[in-house]
Motif scaffolding. Sequence first.
Motif, mmCIF file in Angstrom:
data_model
loop_
_atom_site.group_PDB
_atom_site.id
_atom_site.type_symbol
_atom_site.label_atom_id
_atom_site.label_comp_id
_atom_site.label_asym_id
_atom_site.label_seq_id
_atom_site.Cartn_x
_atom_site.Cartn_y
_atom_site.Cartn_z
ATOM 1 N N GLY A 1 -75.142 110.924 55.572
ATOM 2 C CA GLY A 1 -76.216 110.711 56.436
ATOM 3 C C GLY A 1 -76.880 110.405 56.469
ATOM 4 O O GLY A 1 -78.621 110.394 57.058
ATOM 5 N N ALA A 2 -76.700 109.005 55.549
ATOM 6 C CA ALA A 2 -78.616 108.442 55.350
ATOM 7 C C ALA A 2 -77.884 106.099 55.320
ATOM 8 O O ALA A 2 -76.663 106.837 55.980
ATOM 9 N N VAL A 3 -78.647 105.300 55.585
ATOM 10 C CA VAL A 3 -78.758 104.246 55.522
ATOM 11 C C VAL A 3 -78.672 103.690 54.386
ATOM 12 O O VAL A 3 -80.020 103.630 54.022
ATOM 13 N N PHE A 4 -78.042 102.774 53.592
ATOM 14 C CA PHE A 4 -78.572 102.563 52.777
ATOM 15 C C PHE A 4 -78.809 100.732 52.725
ATOM 16 O O PHE A 4 -77.581 99.998 53.659
ATOM 17 N N GLU A 5 -79.408 100.006 52.046
ATOM 18 C CA GLU A 5 -79.529 98.454 51.988
ATOM 19 C C GLU A 5 -79.858 98.092 50.408
ATOM 20 O O GLU A 5 -80.301 98.406 49.692
ATOM 21 N N ARG B 1 -81.825 96.186 61.310
ATOM 22 C CA ARG B 1 -83.227 95.665 62.973
ATOM 23 C C ARG B 1 -83.156 97.170 63.417
ATOM 24 O O ARG B 1 -83.849 97.631 63.862
ATOM 25 N N GLY B 2 -82.108 97.959 63.365
ATOM 26 C CA GLY B 2 -82.036 99.651 63.299
ATOM 27 C C GLY B 2 -82.965 100.461 63.220
ATOM 28 O O GLY B 2 -83.119 101.464 63.894
ATOM 29 N N SER B 3 -83.263 99.832 61.999
ATOM 30 C CA SER B 3 -84.766 100.727 62.085
ATOM 31 C C SER B 3 -85.811 101.129 62.832
ATOM 32 O O SER B 3 -86.134 100.213 62.806
ATOM 33 N N LEU B 4 -86.441 102.391 63.090
ATOM 34 C CA LEU B 4 -87.491 102.583 64.010
ATOM 35 C C LEU B 4 -88.683 102.528 62.651
ATOM 36 O O LEU B 4 -89.760 102.605 63.076
ATOM 37 N N HIS C 1 -80.819 100.841 48.369
ATOM 38 C CA HIS C 1 -82.563 101.168 49.188
ATOM 39 C C HIS C 1 -82.114 102.308 50.070
ATOM 40 O O HIS C 1 -81.513 101.335 50.911
ATOM 41 N N GLN C 2 -82.526 103.808 50.528
ATOM 42 C CA GLN C 2 -82.036 104.433 51.073
ATOM 43 C C GLN C 2 -83.183 104.071 52.500
ATOM 44 O O GLN C 2 -84.380 103.617 52.015
ATOM 45 N N LEU C 3 -82.920 103.313 53.288
ATOM 46 C CA LEU C 3 -83.969 102.706 54.556
ATOM 47 C C LEU C 3 -83.980 103.890 55.196
ATOM 48 O O LEU C 3 -83.573 104.843 55.767
ATOM 49 N N CYS C 4 -85.557 104.407 55.498
ATOM 50 C CA CYS C 4 -85.944 104.578 57.043
ATOM 51 C C CYS C 4 -85.385 104.331 58.248
ATOM 52 O O CYS C 4 -86.196 103.682 58.927
ATOM 53 N N TRP C 5 -84.481 105.320 58.711
ATOM 54 C CA TRP C 5 -84.036 105.061 59.922
ATOM 55 C C TRP C 5 -84.820 105.121 60.933
ATOM 56 O O TRP C 5 -84.243 104.796 62.386
#
Length: 243
Positions: free
Chosen positions: A232-236, A149-152, A239-243
Amino acid sequence: MTTDAHGKVALVTGANKGIGKAIAKGLARKGFTVFLGARDSEKGIAAAAELKAEGDVRFVQLEVTHLTSVLSAKQLIESETGRLDVLVNNAGIGAAPGSRFNTPEEEIAENMRAVYETNVFAVVRVTNAFLPLLLQSDAGRIVNVTSKRGSLGEEGAWVGRPNMTYSSSKTALNAITVHYARSLAETHVKVNGAAPGHVATDFNGFRGTRTPEHGAEVAIRLAQLDIDGPTGAVFEDEHQLCW
């Protein structure tokens, strides 16, 4: 590839229940000495005792919004183990105490400030306090538990009831994650965000579709990244999310 956890030490904040407890459990099973951070001593001691069968799990009293508590926790961990290899910033809240999920038109600044105090400012407070210990590690890892939910820019990130305060706090957390990663790029410390997905916890009235153990898997993986792993990445999951 993952690092060898033998003899390594991890701290998980907000770990007496839910995803944090599952992360502590999973890291203990991997061979980490795990400090289970919780602000409520009774609940924290009970959770650590419950996880004793999984490995070396130790309770540490930790209220992430209070600097004195954070520094006391650092002193205890340093005195007991002399090191810290993994910091999992898991502690977080969805709404200010006594409030609810609000649309932007309904929200007030005081509610936002309360959520940001735990979800954003406390992460900086805890990270900076423990960074000297992490820099001594040959494979220091910081994992910030965030949310899709933090992803733009991620498709599907805005499905469901809107919550500007919680979502934007996680957007800020993702940005902080990237800034720490950039600042620490020439060190052994890697900093990433872990989005556990829609996990069934008291946070959402147990309406999630995933178990805490499933949600914890991404944080456990990021805590064990080898030297060639991302930062420096965000993963679910994978899968690397587009933050």
